[in-house]
Write a protein that holds these residues in place. Structure first.
Motif, PDB file in Angstrom:
ATOM      1  N   LEU A 201       0.822  -1.210   0.000  1.00 47.92           N
ATOM      2  CA  LEU A 201       0.000   0.000   0.000  1.00 47.92           C
ATOM      3  C   LEU A 201       0.856   1.260   0.000  1.00 47.92           C
ATOM      4  O   LEU A 201       0.530   2.235  -0.685  1.00 47.92           O
ATOM      5  N   GLU A 202       1.954   1.249   0.748  1.00 46.11           N
ATOM      6  CA  GLU A 202       2.843   2.410   0.773  1.00 46.11           C
ATOM      7  C   GLU A 202       3.486   2.638  -0.589  1.00 46.11           C
ATOM      8  O   GLU A 202       3.655   3.780  -1.018  1.00 46.11           O
ATOM      9  N   ARG A 203       3.828   1.547  -1.287  1.00 46.32           N
ATOM     10  CA  ARG A 203       4.397   1.677  -2.629  1.00 46.32           C
ATOM     11  C   ARG A 203       3.359   2.266  -3.590  1.00 46.32           C
ATOM     12  O   ARG A 203       3.657   3.168  -4.373  1.00 46.32           O
ATOM     13  N   LYS A 204       2.118   1.778  -3.499  1.00 46.27           N
ATOM     14  CA  LYS A 204       1.049   2.315  -4.343  1.00 46.27           C
ATOM     15  C   LYS A 204       0.815   3.796  -4.051  1.00 46.27           C
ATOM     16  O   LYS A 204       0.598   4.596  -4.960  1.00 46.27           O
ATOM     17  N   TYR A 205       0.862   4.151  -2.773  1.00 48.97           N
ATOM     18  CA  TYR A 205       0.651   5.541  -2.371  1.00 48.97           C
ATOM     19  C   TYR A 205       1.752   6.440  -2.933  1.00 48.97           C
ATOM     20  O   TYR A 205       1.478   7.516  -3.465  1.00 48.97           O
ATOM     21  N   LEU A 206       2.990   5.983  -2.837  1.00 49.60           N
ATOM     22  CA  LEU A 206       4.109   6.759  -3.355  1.00 49.60           C
ATOM     23  C   LEU A 206       4.011   6.915  -4.873  1.00 49.60           C
ATOM     24  O   LEU A 206       4.210   8.011  -5.412  1.00 49.60           O
ATOM     25  N   ASP A 207       3.676   5.823  -5.563  1.00 46.28           N
ATOM     26  CA  ASP A 207       3.497   5.886  -7.019  1.00 46.28           C
ATOM     27  C   ASP A 207       2.393   6.872  -7.393  1.00 46.28           C
ATOM     28  O   ASP A 207       2.532   7.648  -8.344  1.00 46.28           O
ATOM     29  N   LEU A 208       1.310   6.846  -6.642  1.00 49.39           N
ATOM     30  CA  LEU A 208       0.198   7.751  -6.921  1.00 49.39           C
ATOM     31  C   LEU A 208       0.605   9.201  -6.703  1.00 49.39           C
ATOM     32  O   LEU A 208       0.243  10.080  -7.488  1.00 49.39           O
ATOM     33  N   ARG A 209       1.383   9.461  -5.665  1.00 50.52           N
ATOM     34  CA  ARG A 209       1.850  10.831  -5.422  1.00 50.52           C
ATOM     35  C   ARG A 209       2.699  11.336  -6.584  1.00 50.52           C
ATOM     36  O   ARG A 209       2.572  12.490  -7.000  1.00 50.52           O
ATOM     37  N   PHE A 210       3.562  10.473  -7.106  1.00 47.35           N
ATOM     38  CA  PHE A 210       4.363  10.869  -8.264  1.00 47.35           C
ATOM     39  C   PHE A 210       3.473  11.120  -9.480  1.00 47.35           C
ATOM     40  O   PHE A 210       3.687  12.076 -10.224  1.00 47.35           O
TER      41      PHE A 210
ATOM     42  N   VAL B  84       1.800  14.487  -9.510  1.00 53.48           N
ATOM     43  CA  VAL B  84       2.685  15.599  -9.848  1.00 53.48           C
ATOM     44  C   VAL B  84       3.005  15.606 -11.340  1.00 53.48           C
ATOM     45  O   VAL B  84       2.988  16.653 -11.985  1.00 53.48           O
ATOM     46  N   VAL B  85       3.273  14.437 -11.896  1.00 47.26           N
ATOM     47  CA  VAL B  85       3.790  14.342 -13.254  1.00 47.26           C
ATOM     48  C   VAL B  85       2.690  14.312 -14.312  1.00 47.26           C
ATOM     49  O   VAL B  85       2.814  14.933 -15.359  1.00 47.26           O
ATOM     50  N   GLU B  86       1.614  13.615 -14.039  1.00 51.64           N
ATOM     51  CA  GLU B  86       0.596  13.428 -15.066  1.00 51.64           C
ATOM     52  C   GLU B  86      -0.802  13.512 -14.470  1.00 51.64           C
ATOM     53  O   GLU B  86      -0.977  13.654 -13.268  1.00 51.64           O
TER      54      GLU B  86
END
Length: 72
Positions: A21-30, A33-35
């Motif tokens: 879940l933390e990995r998914k959260y971090l990916d979503l945060r990026f 910002v990016v797209e």
């Protein structure tokens, strides 16, 4: 997986679920910002899921300490 599903998981399964879940959260945060992200509420949902898993982890830790007779 709902909150009720976490109760049946073992401690190690909860740890791996939290990492996922933390990995998914971090990916979503990026991605935010990016797209463009279609579901911006997903950030809140993931945060709450992480909090629920943390709650179950802490409950299991306290239960184990109680079994051993250790007080905090």
């Amino acid at each position: 997986m709902g909150r009720g599903g976490c109760a049946q998981l073992s401690y190690s399964e909860l740890l791996s679920r939290r990492r996922e879940l933390e990995r998914k959260y971090l990916d979503l945060r990026f991605q935010l910002v990016v797209e463009h992200v279609d579901n911006k509420l997903m950030k809140r949902i993931l945060r709450r899921q992480i909090a629920a898993v943390n709650t179950f982890l802490r409950h299991k830790e306290l239960t184990e300490l109680e079994k051993r007779g250790v007080r905090e």
